[in-house]
Write a protein that holds these residues in place. Structure first.
Motif, mmCIF file in Angstrom:
data_model
loop_
_atom_site.group_PDB
_atom_site.id
_atom_site.type_symbol
_atom_site.label_atom_id
_atom_site.label_comp_id
_atom_site.label_asym_id
_atom_site.label_seq_id
_atom_site.Cartn_x
_atom_site.Cartn_y
_atom_site.Cartn_z
ATOM 1 N N PRO A 1 0.739 11.190 5.227
ATOM 2 C CA PRO A 1 0.075 9.877 5.694
ATOM 3 C C PRO A 1 -1.183 10.031 6.055
ATOM 4 O O PRO A 1 -1.396 10.904 6.856
ATOM 5 C CB PRO A 1 1.089 9.215 6.400
ATOM 6 C CG PRO A 1 2.080 10.292 6.752
ATOM 7 C CD PRO A 1 1.906 11.199 5.908
ATOM 8 N N CYS A 2 -2.202 9.035 5.809
ATOM 9 C CA CYS A 2 -3.720 9.056 6.168
ATOM 10 C C CYS A 2 -3.654 8.284 7.549
ATOM 11 O O CYS A 2 -4.638 8.382 8.021
ATOM 12 C CB CYS A 2 -4.468 8.723 5.160
ATOM 13 S SG CYS A 2 -4.114 6.865 4.680
ATOM 14 N N PHE A 3 -2.797 7.293 7.812
ATOM 15 C CA PHE A 3 -2.818 6.365 8.873
ATOM 16 C C PHE A 3 -4.329 5.702 8.849
ATOM 17 O O PHE A 3 -4.853 5.277 9.923
ATOM 18 C CB PHE A 3 -2.667 7.170 10.278
ATOM 19 C CG PHE A 3 -1.201 7.920 10.187
ATOM 20 C CD1 PHE A 3 -0.057 7.153 10.489
ATOM 21 C CD2 PHE A 3 -1.295 9.368 10.380
ATOM 22 C CE1 PHE A 3 1.213 7.509 10.319
ATOM 23 C CE2 PHE A 3 0.092 9.490 10.267
ATOM 24 C CZ PHE A 3 1.301 9.150 10.571
ATOM 25 N N LEU B 1 -7.506 1.415 5.643
ATOM 26 C CA LEU B 1 -8.299 1.353 4.170
ATOM 27 C C LEU B 1 -7.519 1.899 3.050
ATOM 28 O O LEU B 1 -8.001 1.773 1.828
ATOM 29 C CB LEU B 1 -9.656 1.926 4.324
ATOM 30 C CG LEU B 1 -10.617 1.202 5.234
ATOM 31 C CD1 LEU B 1 -11.857 2.201 5.614
ATOM 32 C CD2 LEU B 1 -10.990 -0.075 4.470
ATOM 33 N N CYS B 2 -6.119 2.612 3.477
ATOM 34 C CA CYS B 2 -5.677 3.172 2.374
ATOM 35 C C CYS B 2 -5.305 2.469 1.251
ATOM 36 O O CYS B 2 -4.695 1.388 1.238
ATOM 37 C CB CYS B 2 -4.485 3.991 2.881
ATOM 38 S SG CYS B 2 -3.560 4.867 1.796
ATOM 39 N N GLN B 3 -5.563 2.990 -0.050
ATOM 40 C CA GLN B 3 -5.153 2.310 -1.407
ATOM 41 C C GLN B 3 -4.210 3.221 -1.973
ATOM 42 O O GLN B 3 -3.897 2.884 -3.152
ATOM 43 C CB GLN B 3 -6.464 2.215 -2.152
ATOM 44 C CG GLN B 3 -7.718 1.657 -1.450
ATOM 45 C CD GLN B 3 -7.620 0.148 -1.351
ATOM 46 O OE1 GLN B 3 -7.079 -0.608 -2.185
ATOM 47 N NE2 GLN B 3 -7.691 -0.286 -0.032
ATOM 48 N N ALA B 4 -3.917 4.097 -1.458
ATOM 49 C CA ALA B 4 -2.952 5.254 -2.080
ATOM 50 C C ALA B 4 -1.421 5.092 -1.603
ATOM 51 O O ALA B 4 -0.654 5.860 -2.331
ATOM 52 C CB ALA B 4 -3.522 6.614 -1.968
ATOM 53 N N GLY B 5 -1.353 3.933 -1.122
ATOM 54 C CA GLY B 5 0.247 3.681 -0.735
ATOM 55 C C GLY B 5 0.919 4.806 0.173
ATOM 56 O O GLY B 5 1.878 5.095 -0.020
ATOM 57 N N CYS B 6 0.145 5.334 1.220
ATOM 58 C CA CYS B 6 0.644 6.299 2.253
ATOM 59 C C CYS B 6 1.888 5.588 2.686
ATOM 60 O O CYS B 6 1.433 4.478 3.160
ATOM 61 C CB CYS B 6 -0.246 6.777 2.977
ATOM 62 S SG CYS B 6 -1.506 8.012 2.225
ATOM 63 N N ALA B 7 2.767 6.437 3.132
ATOM 64 C CA ALA B 7 3.862 5.833 4.132
ATOM 65 C C ALA B 7 3.352 5.663 5.691
ATOM 66 O O ALA B 7 3.662 6.629 6.506
ATOM 67 C CB ALA B 7 5.065 6.808 3.855
ATOM 68 N N ASN B 8 2.254 5.027 5.608
ATOM 69 C CA ASN B 8 1.626 4.872 7.106
ATOM 70 C C ASN B 8 2.594 3.852 8.053
ATOM 71 O O ASN B 8 2.758 2.827 7.600
ATOM 72 C CB ASN B 8 0.399 4.213 7.018
ATOM 73 C CG ASN B 8 -0.832 5.077 6.189
ATOM 74 O OD1 ASN B 8 -0.597 6.332 6.460
ATOM 75 N ND2 ASN B 8 -1.652 4.406 5.559
ATOM 76 N N ASP B 9 3.142 4.470 9.201
ATOM 77 C CA ASP B 9 3.612 3.643 9.978
ATOM 78 C C ASP B 9 3.077 3.884 11.325
ATOM 79 O O ASP B 9 2.961 5.121 11.732
ATOM 80 C CB ASP B 9 5.141 3.435 10.217
ATOM 81 C CG ASP B 9 5.889 4.867 10.168
ATOM 82 O OD1 ASP B 9 5.071 5.877 9.963
ATOM 83 O OD2 ASP B 9 7.027 4.830 9.991
ATOM 84 N N ASN C 1 -12.508 11.123 0.280
ATOM 85 C CA ASN C 1 -12.093 10.992 -1.005
ATOM 86 C C ASN C 1 -10.747 10.040 -1.058
ATOM 87 O O ASN C 1 -10.760 9.179 -1.866
ATOM 88 C CB ASN C 1 -11.613 12.258 -1.824
ATOM 89 C CG ASN C 1 -12.936 13.178 -1.970
ATOM 90 O OD1 ASN C 1 -14.205 12.560 -2.153
ATOM 91 N ND2 ASN C 1 -12.910 14.475 -1.978
ATOM 92 N N HIS C 2 -9.867 10.390 -0.148
ATOM 93 C CA HIS C 2 -8.644 9.541 -0.115
ATOM 94 C C HIS C 2 -9.169 8.207 0.072
ATOM 95 O O HIS C 2 -8.171 7.299 -0.492
ATOM 96 C CB HIS C 2 -7.850 10.062 1.065
ATOM 97 C CG HIS C 2 -6.531 9.328 0.858
ATOM 98 N ND1 HIS C 2 -5.534 9.559 0.207
ATOM 99 C CD2 HIS C 2 -5.845 8.257 1.982
ATOM 100 C CE1 HIS C 2 -4.374 8.803 0.629
ATOM 101 N NE2 HIS C 2 -4.716 8.131 1.506
ATOM 102 N N LEU C 3 -9.927 7.849 0.852
ATOM 103 C CA LEU C 3 -10.149 6.647 1.069
ATOM 104 C C LEU C 3 -11.484 5.968 0.137
ATOM 105 O O LEU C 3 -12.122 4.780 0.224
ATOM 106 C CB LEU C 3 -10.705 6.167 2.511
ATOM 107 C CG LEU C 3 -9.712 6.540 3.591
ATOM 108 C CD1 LEU C 3 -10.469 6.543 4.858
ATOM 109 C CD2 LEU C 3 -8.529 5.680 3.263
HETATM 110 ZN ZN LIG Z 1 -3.528 6.969 2.354
#
Ligand SMILES: [Zn+2]
Length: 1153
Positions: free
Chosen positions: A105-107, A110-118, A222-224
């Motif tokens: 996860p990127c936390f 702005l994440c568009q990649a569907g990271c499991a951010n909690d 890149n991820h964002l």
């Molecule tokens: Zn992400």
């Protein structure tokens, strides 16, 4: 058998050193970062030792389980080669199996990649994210801790580097990451398949780490999808050159460039950068000559403590003999059957202290009894008052030396940069200064700075970085400059820093959370909220009684007759702070860390922002307010409680009375408000009920300790400018009694609902031996004090009245208060039921519920009460049982029980576990002690500032009546009622001369002679004859200031006559204590005026403007103030010095309620 063997893809390095435990702790404390399991395996290095078989097995299980878990989620396996060094210096090659994933996860919001951010997310409204290199995190973590820096990404690489530096640093990073007020996250870059880079052959660890961090920075950009620029900061110049133009959108700059370009205004960061980099440069140039013996490694200390060879405990340095004496109170786990250590262990001299600093947890080895020493007990001239207890001969006590440090407990220290005489100066670029800490117990700290000239005679906050065995003094760096020593604002800030009181302006983010209330957009009651509350606005006459001009009203009262006069209904309504302060919100976090509102002599620092404390929470007259209410139904005749109702309510206070107005109404001296016939009867009923309740508690043994009644004197800004004694009004007692009852009933309610998860307050009975001085002193005057129970004590204190001198009773009560233990918050699950008792109030259960605006404990109790009420609702007969059952299953608590399990429900509904609550209680207790110390220090600061500019030889204010309350070997301890000052008076000076008093008029002078001490008096003999001083004698002292450039100034008391001063009223004073308040008010007013005058000439304002508003926030409610002041007014400042083990035990601040 040594070497490397493979066990199902896990490679063990089998080394035969003693690092087991170290590795174990490191690896197991990782808290979620999946790494280093190899080291767990490493720790099973003694493969042939059967005692370790169990542990090895457990370690393997962890390895397998983790490996399997990660394999399941589809990872790429790679290998990572580590070179570890064993403690004997052997290099060991370890091959780590390393699993990589794509979904780390990127936390970022702005994440568009569907990271499991909690959990905590980095916000989108920033110009850039900041990624610090590992070396930057290692060296400059303090800068990264500034809350102004936002959008920080800590890499796993940096976190691991920090972890290898030490637990203290790593836990600082962890608390940063946990704290929602800090905008930062942890990125597991080494598990992210696209950001991980294996270390190359020949690459140094540092440059590999830098490459990893850079790769992480590029990954973020890149991820964002390029929506957020990324700035990486590093101190590696090559890296800046190599990476800065590789990728657009990813900037690589040095820390200094970053601060200059992005934060030119953030002076704190620039100062820190300057002082830390200076300290780093100095460190490289350290000498190698040993000044101290080395500390033993952790595993040896641990083994030694287990076997009883070493003692562990916290080191307390003597305040009066900081150079030579320190004491260790062995912890409960220390065992030493041979010697009685209950009196503590003396650590004598700097060599034996071996770089331990006051407060550190240390391991001590006892010296052979032939080397034991005694501690010095005589009054030390110029060092203020000596601690209680008997003085006497220097009896040798167990003495030891520090062999190792278990835990450094360094905090921020205020130091003074010495005046420079030119001889110290070295080269212009690097000047090493020995700065003197304000706290005498802390050793001088060596600071490298370029500002030595500019900062001379300034107070500066510093941190200690290290104390090597080759260095006589610890090395540190400066954090910020407080100002010139001796100025009011500098001295007040010093007191705050020294007590770890951190009261920054409330942040914008926090203020944005709060509801708006302005003339344009007034706050209103939400209809759906009104529907959930009991509406008392029409049915009840609600009023509040507070000091005149009070703006934060946290309690209101109501009383009415029911059932045709057969029943009485009494209501206590408390500001519903927990409605506005959601648990876990920024406001809540800030309130929790402050834990209380801080009152200093001239100002206060609020726990809650003004919109809450002075407006929305405050139960002001004529407006709708949310409240938490306790409403009792009493039998109108017997006043027995028939029933009690707790709940949320909606009230509108009709009258906001001052104490004086209420008392005047009661006595018929003022006409009732026009058209109102209810108010006066209500006040009368209230008084009757309160008298009854008070009498009930008195029968149980409630104590009336020193009854100093004070009133807050307000200046034009509504600051408290002084505390003035007042004629006690019965209405004070009435209001106080209602609050005590509300607290008591709420304590019962929450404790019954959550038997082991309720926050309560207990007041342990005092230890009988501490009553010794009180009993002896009273006997000297012919009184018998019985201390067996609180009731006996209260009654015997009431009898100990000397009609000729009211001060006698007051001082006996003061001494009784000193013997008291401290009242403490605790979690009901951590004490047995018989420990719940509140000795001072004579109640079996007690808590704090009635002042949530200024005490965090009350906010916690409000939440507990709401949870208890919800629990009641759910357990009502018509309860929807499915819901409870579902809960039961969710919690995985009591499987297989189809019935509603009450215990499971209670556990599930408790706002916090016993352990969490105990932590909270511990935190609040320690903040309360800090608040008390700060208040006292600020009082003595004002006293010293008041006397500083007076000439003691000519100014009549400097001569005052004093009463003897204790006898020492070479002097007296006296109390000056006019100024509330306590201190030592010497009867023998350094030249060996003694005080001789002229027989005719009592005038004192120094003569050669002798001093002889008896139990209740002391005699000096000289050519002028004998002179005797007894307990409770009135004498005349001259007060002057003993200036100190590096520490707080102190007052010096000098005996000028063995008789009280002549004057109006004459000795001994009759009636209430004379004019103390008058003088105290003058003290504060005059000092504030002088400070303001001084400021007018100064170039900059004393404080940033944003701090002004809440310095000048409205005054506190008198009841609450009384509660604090009553206890504080009595405190013996000397008791707060943790002077040796005896001092530690008796250093109890008195908070009786
Ligand atoms: Zn992400």
């Amino acid at each position: 058998m040594r070497g490397v063997i493979g066990v199902n893809r896990v490679c063990f390095a089998l080394i035969t050193d003693k690092k087991t435990r170290l590795y174990e702790q490191k690896s197991l404390s990782l808290n979620g970062v999946w790494t280093q399991w190899e080291e767990i395996a490493l720790t099973s290095r003694r493969h042939d030792d059967s005692r370790h078989a169990g542990f090895r097995f457990a370690a393997l299980r962890i390895v397998y389980k983790r490996a399997n878990r990660f394999r399941r989620v589809g990872m790429i396996k790679t290998e990572k080669v580590l070179h570890l060094r064993s403690c004997r210096g052997r290099r060991v090659r370890v091959v780590r199996e390393h699993y990589l994933r794509e979904g780390v996860p990127c936390f970022s919001s702005l994440c568009q990649a569907g990271c499991a951010n909690d959990g905590k997310l980095l916000p989108a409204d920033l110009t850039h994210y900041l990624v610090p290199d590992a070396q930057v995190v290692l060296s400059f973590l303090e800068i990264l801790e500034l809350r102004e820096l936002r959008g920080l990404v800590f890499t796993q690489t940096a976190a691991q580097a920090l972890q290898s530096k030490g637990r203290r640093y790593y836990s600082r990073l962890r608390s940063l990451l946990r704290d929602r007020r800090h905008d930062c996250v942890l990125f597991a870059n080494e598990f992210q398949a696209y950001s991980y880079c294996p270390r190359e052959k020949g690459e140094t660890q540092e440059s590999w780490q830098t490459r990893c961090v850079y790769s992480a920075a590029v990954w973020y950009f890149n991820h964002l999808a390029g929506m957020m620029n990324v700035v990486m900061i590093t101190e590696d110049e090559d890296a800046v050159a190599r990476y800065s133009s590789l990728n657009s959108g990813v900037y690589v700059v040095s820390v200094q460039d970053y601060l200059q370009n992005f934060w030119p205004e953030l002076q704190a960061a620039h100062d820190l950068y300057g002082s830390i980099s200076q300290a780093l440069q100095e460190k490289e140039a350290e000498g190698s000559q040993k000044e101290y013996s080395e500390h033993l490694p952790a595993e040896i200390l641990e083994a030694g403590i287990k076997s009883g060879r070493y003692l562990q405990g916290s080191l307390a340095v003597s305040k009066h003999r900081a150079q030579s004496e320190a004491f260790l109170t062995p912890g409960s786990s220390s065992k030493s059957a041979a010697t009685d250590l209950s009196g503590g262990v003396l650590v004598h001299g700097g060599r034996n202290r071996n770089r331990a600093v006051h407060g550190d947890a240390v391991a001590v080895e006892l010296l052979p009894p032939s080397e034991w020493r005694g501690k010095v007990t005589a009054l030390t001239e110029g060092q203020g008052e000596e601690k209680g207890g008997e003085d006497g001969e220097r009896k040798p006590m167990p003495t030891g030396r520090v062999v190792g440090i278990l835990q450094r407990n360094w905090r921020d220290y205020v130091v003074t940069f010495p005046s420079r005489d030119g001889s110290q100066s070295q080269s212009r670029s690097s000047q090493r200064i020995l700065a003197v800490p304000w706290d005498r117990r802390i050793p001088k700290i060596r600071i490298s700075t370029q500002q030595a000239d500019a900062l001379q005679d300034h107070r500066v906050v510093v941190r200690i970085d290290s104390w090597e065995s080759t260095s006589l003094y610890p090395n540190g760096h400066s954090v910020r400059v407080l100002g010139r020593a001796g100025e009011l604002e500098t001295e007040v800030q010093t007191i705050l820093v020294e007590n770890c009181i951190h009261v920054p302006p409330f942040s914008d983010a926090q203020l944005r959370e709060l509801p708006v209330s302005s003339p344009e957009r007034p706050w209103t009651v939400a209809p759906e909220e009104a529907g959930r509350r009991r509406d008392l606005r029409r049915s009840h006459l609600v009023f509040s009684i507070d000091p005149a001009g009070c703006e934060d009203v946290d309690d209101a009262l109501s009383v009415r007759s029911l059932d045709g006069g057969r029943l009485l209904e009494l209501g206590v309504h408390i500001a519903d702070v927990s409605h506005f302060v959601a648990e876990g919100s920024l406001t809540d976090l800030e309130a929790r860390s402050r834990a209380t509102t801080y009152y200093l002599a001239d100002r206060r620092y609020d726990m809650l922002p003004p919109v809450l404390s002075g407006d929305l929470c405050s139960l002001l007259g004529g407006v709708n307010r949310y409240a938490m209410s306790v409403i009792w139904e009493l039998d109108a005749e017997s006043l027995a409680v028939r029933s009690v109702w707790f709940g949320r309510s909606l009230i509108r206070s009709s009258y906001q009375l001052s104490y004086e107005e209420a008392q005047a109404l009661l006595e018929g001296r003022a006409p009732p408000p026009e058209g109102d016939t209810q108010l006066v009867p209500a006040l009368e009923t209230l008084t009757r009920v309160a008298r009854h309740l008070r009498a009930q508690r008195d029968r149980g043994g409630a104590l009336e300790l020193e009854g100093v009644e004070v009133r807050a004197q307000l200046d034009q800004h509504r600051n408290i400018s002084a505390l003035v004694p007042r004629q006690p009004l019965e209405v004070h007692e009435t209001v106080a009694e209602c609050m005590i009852q509300a607290n008591h009933w709420v304590a019962r309610k929450v404790q019954e609902a959550f038997p082991s998860q309720a926050l309560l307050r207990r007041h342990p009975p005092p230890r009988q031996e501490l009553f010794g001085p009180l009993v002896d002193t009273a006997r000297a005057r012919g009184f018998t004090i019985t201390t067996s129970t609180n009731k006996a004590l209260a009654e015997s204190l009431d009898r100990a009245v000397d009609p000729r001198d009211p001060l006698v009773n007051r001082m006996l009560r003061m001494m009784a208060t000193q013997a008291m233990s401290q009242a403490l918050y605790f979690s009901s699950g951590s004490e047995s039921l018989d420990q719940f008792y509140h000795y001072g109030l004579a109640l079996d259960r007690y808590t704090h519920f009635t002042s949530p605006i200024r005490r965090y404990a009350d906010v916690v109790v409000h939440r507990l009460l709401s949870a208890a009420l919800e629990l009641d609702r759910d357990q009502a007969p018509d309860l929807d049982q499915d819901k409870a059952l579902e809960l039961d299953r969710d919690q995985d608590l009591d499987q297989g029980s189809p019935k509603l399990d009450r215990r499971a429900l209670v556990r599930a509904r408790a706002p916090a576990s016993n352990k969490e609550l105990e932590e909270t209680a511990h935190h609040i207790n320690s903040k309360n002690r800090a608040a008390q110390r700060a208040q006292q220090l600020s009082t003595s600061l004002f006293q010293c500032l008041y006397f500083r500019d007076r000439d003691p030889l000519t100014d009549p204010h400097c001569v005052a009546d004093a009463v003897v309350y204790a006898i020492r070997d070479n002097g007296l301890l006296v109390f000056v009622p006019e100024y509330g000052v306590k201190g030592a008076v010497y009867l023998r000076n350094r030249e060996g001369q003694v005080v001789a008093a002229a027989a005719a008029d009592g005038r004192c002078e120094w003569q050669s002679g002798t001093v002889r001490r008896y139990a209740d008096h002391i005699t000096t003999t000289s050519s002028c004859g004998c002179c005797t001083f007894s307990l409770f004698d009135h004498v005349t002292v001259r007060i002057s200031v003993l200036p100190s450039s590096c520490h707080a100034n102190t007052l010096n008391l000098e005996l000028i006559s063995s008789r009280p001063p002549p004057g109006p009223g004459g000795p001994p004073p009759a009636g209430p204590p004379p004019g103390r308040g008058q003088a105290a008010r003058q003290v504060v007013q005059e000092v504030v005026r002088l400070a303001e005058e001084a400021q007018q000439g100064a170039p900059s304002p004393p404080l940033p403007p944003e701090e002004r508003p809440f310095l000048q926030s409205p005054p506190p409610n008198l009841h609450s103030l009384l509660e604090e002041i009553r206890e504080l007014a009595l405190l013996d400042p000397a008791l707060l010095d943790l002077d040796g083990p005896r001092g530690q035990r008796s250093a109890q601040a008195q908070r009786a309620t």
